[in-house]
Write a protein that holds these residues in place. Sequence first.
Motif, short mmCIF file in Angstrom:
data_model
loop_
_atom_site.label_atom_id
_atom_site.label_comp_id
_atom_site.label_asym_id
_atom_site.label_seq_id
_atom_site.Cartn_x
_atom_site.Cartn_y
_atom_site.Cartn_z
N ALA A 215 -2.01 38.49 3.49
CA ALA A 215 -2.46 36.95 3.46
C ALA A 215 -3.24 36.81 2.26
CB ALA A 215 -2.94 36.82 4.90
N VAL A 216 -2.63 35.88 1.34
CA VAL A 216 -3.44 35.44 0.09
C VAL A 216 -4.41 34.45 0.62
CG1 VAL A 216 -3.39 34.89 -2.06
CG2 VAL A 216 -1.40 36.33 -1.37
N SER A 217 -5.65 34.64 0.45
CA SER A 217 -6.64 33.62 1.16
C SER A 217 -7.48 32.93 -0.13
CB SER A 217 -7.44 34.38 1.82
OG SER A 217 -8.06 35.86 1.55
N LYS A 218 -7.22 33.12 -1.09
CA LYS A 218 -7.63 32.48 -2.16
C LYS A 218 -7.81 30.82 -1.80
CE LYS A 218 -3.65 31.48 -5.11
NZ LYS A 218 -2.59 32.20 -5.67
N THR A 219 -8.94 30.35 -2.34
CA THR A 219 -9.33 28.83 -1.85
C THR A 219 -9.62 28.62 -0.55
OG1 THR A 219 -7.10 27.72 -1.81
CG2 THR A 219 -7.83 28.09 -3.79
N GLU B 108 -7.05 38.25 -2.86
CA GLU B 108 -7.79 37.36 -3.53
C GLU B 108 -7.36 36.95 -5.06
OE1 GLU B 108 -10.04 35.10 -2.37
OE2 GLU B 108 -9.96 35.53 -0.24
N SER B 109 -7.61 36.12 -5.67
CA SER B 109 -7.23 35.83 -7.15
C SER B 109 -8.59 35.58 -7.99
CB SER B 109 -6.43 34.70 -7.39
OG SER B 109 -5.24 35.02 -6.89
N TYR B 110 -9.57 35.14 -7.28
CA TYR B 110 -10.78 34.53 -8.14
C TYR B 110 -11.93 35.37 -7.72
CZ TYR B 110 -7.73 30.67 -8.37
OH TYR B 110 -6.41 29.93 -8.54
N PHE C 232 -6.91 42.54 -4.81
CA PHE C 232 -6.93 41.81 -6.00
C PHE C 232 -5.70 41.42 -6.59
CE2 PHE C 232 -8.20 39.98 -10.27
CZ PHE C 232 -9.24 39.08 -9.84
N VAL C 233 -5.21 40.20 -6.71
CA VAL C 233 -3.98 39.57 -7.04
C VAL C 233 -3.97 38.86 -8.32
CG1 VAL C 233 -2.55 40.22 -4.96
CG2 VAL C 233 -3.82 37.85 -5.53
N GLY C 234 -5.17 38.54 -9.13
CA GLY C 234 -5.25 37.56 -9.97
C GLY C 234 -5.54 38.33 -11.32
N ALA D 23 5.24 41.76 -8.96
CA ALA D 23 5.80 40.69 -10.11
C ALA D 23 5.66 39.26 -9.49
CB ALA D 23 7.13 41.08 -10.38
N ILE D 24 5.53 38.05 -10.21
CA ILE D 24 5.70 36.86 -9.79
C ILE D 24 6.83 36.22 -10.50
CG2 ILE D 24 4.47 34.53 -9.63
CD1 ILE D 24 1.86 36.21 -10.25
N PRO D 25 8.12 36.29 -9.87
CA PRO D 25 9.27 35.70 -10.65
C PRO D 25 9.16 34.16 -10.79
CG PRO D 25 9.81 37.23 -8.65
CD PRO D 25 8.34 37.00 -8.70
N GLY E 92 7.35 38.98 -3.39
CA GLY E 92 7.70 37.79 -2.21
C GLY E 92 6.52 37.14 -1.99
N MET E 93 6.33 35.71 -2.08
CA MET E 93 5.59 34.63 -1.66
C MET E 93 5.93 33.66 -0.90
SD MET E 93 4.25 34.70 -5.66
CE MET E 93 3.43 33.33 -6.00
N SER E 94 5.41 32.63 -0.44
CA SER E 94 5.82 31.62 0.63
C SER E 94 7.26 31.45 0.29
CB SER E 94 4.92 30.64 0.59
OG SER E 94 3.63 31.14 1.08
N ALA E 95 7.62 30.83 -1.20
CA ALA E 95 8.79 30.36 -1.26
C ALA E 95 10.05 31.26 -1.31
CB ALA E 95 8.75 29.58 -2.59
N VAL F 274 4.65 41.75 0.98
CA VAL F 274 4.88 40.31 0.41
C VAL F 274 3.50 39.77 0.48
CG1 VAL F 274 7.14 40.24 1.48
CG2 VAL F 274 5.24 39.78 3.03
N ARG F 275 3.28 38.92 -0.56
CA ARG F 275 1.92 38.21 -0.66
C ARG F 275 2.05 36.63 -0.40
NH1 ARG F 275 3.59 40.48 -5.87
NH2 ARG F 275 3.62 38.09 -6.22
N ILE F 276 1.71 36.20 0.80
CA ILE F 276 1.89 35.16 1.52
C ILE F 276 0.70 34.30 1.61
CG2 ILE F 276 3.22 33.71 3.16
CD1 ILE F 276 5.01 35.71 2.32
N GLY F 277 0.47 33.13 0.97
CA GLY F 277 -0.76 32.29 0.95
C GLY F 277 -0.33 30.95 1.83
N THR F 278 0.30 29.98 1.19
CA THR F 278 0.60 28.88 1.75
C THR F 278 1.28 28.87 3.19
OG1 THR F 278 1.07 28.02 -0.46
CG2 THR F 278 1.72 26.63 1.15
N ALA F 279 2.12 29.72 3.48
CA ALA F 279 2.89 29.95 4.72
C ALA F 279 1.92 30.29 5.76
CB ALA F 279 4.10 30.70 4.56
N GLU G 68 -1.35 24.41 2.78
CA GLU G 68 -1.56 24.06 1.24
C GLU G 68 -3.05 24.37 0.69
OE1 GLU G 68 0.81 23.08 -0.86
OE2 GLU G 68 2.50 22.99 0.54
N ARG G 69 -2.93 25.01 -0.75
CA ARG G 69 -4.24 25.08 -1.17
C ARG G 69 -4.83 23.75 -2.05
NH1 ARG G 69 -1.61 29.79 -2.07
NH2 ARG G 69 -0.51 29.04 -4.02
N ASP G 70 -6.12 23.45 -1.78
CA ASP G 70 -6.65 22.43 -2.62
C ASP G 70 -7.54 23.21 -3.69
OD1 ASP G 70 -8.09 20.66 -3.62
OD2 ASP G 70 -9.16 20.04 -1.48
#
Length: 233
Positions: free
Chosen positions: A33-37, A56-58, A80-82, A164-166, A202-205, A218-223, A227-229
């Motif tokens: 679960a990508v919890s950045k922001t 986390e990215s930051y 860490f993914v950033g 990777a982030i295609p 693999g990300m949300s999309a 798989v690295r899933i944030g938004t789903a 949505e991130r602010d």
Amino acid sequence: MSDIAQHLDTVRRRIADAAQAAGRPAASISLMAVSKTFSASDVRMAHRYGQHLFGESYLQEALEKMTELEDLRATLEWHFVGPVQSNKTRPIAEHFDWVHSVDRLKIAERLSAQRPEGLAPLNICLQVNISGEASKSGLVPEEVVEVATRIAPLPRLRLRGLMAIPEPAATLEAQRLPHRRLHALLDSMRAVGLDVDTLSIGMSADFEAAVLEGATIVRIGTAVFGERDYATH
Ligand SMILES: *Cc1c(COP(=O)(O)O)cnc(C)c1O
């Protein structure tokens, strides 16, 4: 049930369905679960609902969250993914379980030297610029095997595989192609004797496409979190 719990249910079901379509056991895919922001209390909610891997990215934001969540430390993994700046490697080596975004030898050498002796080896993945985008970080595919061969023997690190982030693509078939190329690259690492087991794709999309092509994380944030602010970042 909270939104996060519902979203986790949905994502888990979609991963299981894609695994079944691929003829793979669902347990061979880990959900990060990508919890950045998102806040420490959002992470705590997901953890309460059985989620254990967080991305986390930051760095600064992540360290603050870790402090708030210290009571859960034994039962969660921080990934860490950033982008990794070389002057930030020490706190990363000290506080994370995994780094997915190692994109040069120098970063791996610093993480190796700075990983505290008392901790388990730091798991790392090499980030590959699999879509060949000029703006994206990551190793070019042609240099991966050579760089991996130099990184694999470094102490206090464990080279696990590739990330990777295609480039975004609209159809399932188009999404599968870069993931398939990354899988082939992992196979070429194995062919030279490297002991690697991780495809972080693999990300949300596009996570169903990634599962069909062999994703193990798989690295899933938004789903999961919504949505991130970015206004505050
Ligand atoms: C933010 C991020 C994700 C999650 O992206 P979503 O599209 O929200 O699922 C995955 N991987 C990396 C490296 C990221 O920075």
